[in-house]
Design an enzyme around this catalytic site. Structure first.
Site, short mmCIF file in Angstrom:
data_model
loop_
_atom_site.label_atom_id
_atom_site.label_comp_id
_atom_site.label_asym_id
_atom_site.label_seq_id
_atom_site.Cartn_x
_atom_site.Cartn_y
_atom_site.Cartn_z
N GLU A 181 1.06 2.06 -25.86
CA GLU A 181 0.14 2.49 -24.79
C GLU A 181 0.43 3.89 -24.25
O GLU A 181 0.45 4.10 -23.04
CB GLU A 181 0.15 1.48 -23.65
CG GLU A 181 -0.19 0.07 -24.09
CD GLU A 181 -0.21 -0.95 -22.94
OE1 GLU A 181 0.16 -0.58 -21.81
OE2 GLU A 181 -0.57 -2.11 -23.19
N GLU A 297 -2.24 -8.20 -30.67
CA GLU A 297 -2.17 -9.02 -29.44
C GLU A 297 -3.49 -9.74 -29.17
O GLU A 297 -3.98 -9.76 -28.03
CB GLU A 297 -1.77 -8.14 -28.25
CG GLU A 297 -0.49 -7.37 -28.46
CD GLU A 297 -0.04 -6.55 -27.25
OE1 GLU A 297 -0.55 -6.77 -26.14
OE2 GLU A 297 0.84 -5.68 -27.43
C1 XIL Z 1 2.64 -8.88 -21.10
C2 XIL Z 1 3.25 -10.25 -21.19
O1 XIL Z 1 2.39 -11.08 -21.90
C3 XIL Z 1 3.50 -10.79 -19.81
O2 XIL Z 1 4.20 -12.02 -19.88
C4 XIL Z 1 4.31 -9.79 -18.99
O3 XIL Z 1 4.43 -10.24 -17.68
C5 XIL Z 1 3.65 -8.42 -18.99
O4 XIL Z 1 3.43 -7.99 -20.32
N1 XIL Z 1 0.02 -5.27 -23.62
C6 XIL Z 1 1.28 -5.33 -24.14
C7 XIL Z 1 2.15 -6.48 -23.83
O5 XIL Z 1 1.63 -4.48 -24.97
O6 XIL Z 1 3.52 -6.13 -23.80
C8 XIL Z 1 1.78 -7.14 -22.52
O7 XIL Z 1 2.54 -8.33 -22.40
C9 XIL Z 1 0.29 -7.44 -22.49
C10 XIL Z 1 -0.50 -6.17 -22.63
#
Ligand code: XIL
Length: 388
Positions: A181, A297
């Site tokens: 990101e 994701e």
């Molecule tokens: C999220 C997790 O799922 C949560 O449990 C945590 O509290 C915050 O991070 N994009 C990403 C991930 O790259 O690392 C994030 O994961 C969700 C959004």
């Protein structure tokens, strides 16, 4: 025609389309009620068909793809049933939080690999691949970071962190999200980079540095740049696609060891601005840089959908299948990971809850680990995908 010119021309085209999209947005949103929604609801017959017993990992493998999911170590240890289903469906595991700075670095001088090692052990026991997420992310700094890290020592902290963690898992990692990101076009820089402590302390070269240190410490891992908001046809998503492409081009032109783009794919089932053509162009532009693509994701937000579970599941599944069917047509896509496997364990409970407080249903298995329509949607998308 140079890539530079190509991008500029497409930029102009996208900007004009984005303006039109903006003007039409309200009308489109209303239209969505009667068109997309109906289309999704009418797909009941298609979505209800059970497509056989093979697991998602087996269907993916038949096409030369890898399927897996994120999970947290406590989920596997507190629920053996879940651990069994996870191994049944997944050929790759990514720790959801255990490899982030906040989890690994309780103090500036200490690395705590306990939980991530437990996950690696589980993955190895079940002959799964293991992914790393993530070395560089603005979203997970430990509490001490702000006090301790500054422009004088930032390079040392960054390189030591990556070298230590990458070496710890060297040779046992399928792929690392080296940088996560890093683009936020709303922050107003011409290169689209997000304002983060790393950018402030080290300048834009921190990204290249991170990839180089990772490659040195683990020469076998596939090194990934991972980002979100690349999936839909909004002016900000289109600007982001462009900025990501330019970043990848810049990195490649400097010989940076970046091997793949990770597209997070946090989908929104109520999102009407899905543009197949633009997504295909983006994927093929990434592929033409010589990069692989991973869907890293995948999950589907249902916060604006009807409460009724049958209708809701159909719409979630339809959004998922529509997206995957486009994405999997691109042969540079090598893997699909969902962000969680079961609705029992999903970050969206907190991040995107429903206004009516009903449990969210964004993942392939329900909270009792039964296959849902979204499981069917992913299964069918694999079955229909071209072979790699
Ligand atoms: C999220 C997790 O799922 C949560 O449990 C945590 O509290 C915050 O991070 N994009 C990403 C991930 O790259 O690392 C994030 O994961 C969700 C959004």
């Amino acid at each position: 025609m140079s890539n530079e010119k190509f991008l500029t021309r497409r930029h102009i085209l996208w900007l004009s389309l984005a303006t039109l999209t903006g003007i039409n947005a309200c009308t489109k949103d209303r239209l969505w009620e009667t068109t997309t929604k109906n289309k999704m609801l009418n797909s009941l017959a298609r979505n209800s068909k059970i497509v056989g017993k093979l697991s998602l990992k087996e269907r993916a493998a038949a096409k030369g793809l890898i399927y897996g999911a994120a999970c947290e170590s406590y989920e596997l240890s507190e629920n053996k049933e879940f651990a069994t289903y996870f191994a049944q469906e997944c050929a790759i595991l990514v720790p959801e939080n255990e490899l982030k700075w906040a989890a690994l670095r309780p103090t500036p001088d200490k690395f705590d690999f306990d939980k991530s090692d437990q996950l690696l052990k589980y993955a190895q026991t079940h002959k799964m691949l293991f992914r790393g997420h993530t070395f560089v992310w603005h979203g997970s700094f430990p509490k001490w970071f702000q006090e301790k890290v500054n422009s004088k020592n930032a390079e040392k902290f960054l390189t030591e962190h990556i070298a230590t963690v990458a070496s710890h898992y060297a040779g046992r990692i399928h792929s690392w999200d080296v940088v996560n990101e890093a683009i936020e076009t709303k922050h107003g820089r011409t290169d689209g980079l997000r304002n983060t402590p790393w950018l402030k302390f080290l300048g834009s070269q921190y990204i290249e540095l991170a990839f180089r240190v990772a490659a040195e410490a683990d020469p076998k891992a596939l090194l990934v740049y991972n980002d979100y908001n690349l999936e839909y046809d909004y002016s900000d998503s289109n600007a982001k696609k462009l900025a990501v492409l330019k970043l990848l081009e810049r990195l490649k032109s400097k010989g940076t060891p970046v091997h793949a783009l990770g597209i997070q794919s946090h989908l929104i089932a109520s999102q009407p601005h899905f543009n197949t053509k633009k997504l295909r162009i983006f994927l093929s532009d990434v592929a033409s840089l010589g990069l692989k693509i991973l869907i890293t994701e995948l999950d589907v937000r249902d916060y604006k959908l009807p409460a009724d579970i049958t209708q809701r599941d159909r719409m979630v599944a339809a959004a998922c299948e529509e997206y995957l069917s486009v994405v999997l047509d691109e042969k540079a896509v090598i893997a699909v990971l969902s962000w969680g496997l079961s609705d029992r364990y999903t970050w969206l409970k907190n991040f995107a809850p429903r206004p009516d407080k009903l449990p969210v249903r964004p993942l392939p298995l329900d909270s009792n680990f039964q296959r849902k329509l979204t499981w069917n949607a992913i299964a069918r998308a694999f079955d229909n995908a071209p072979k790699r």
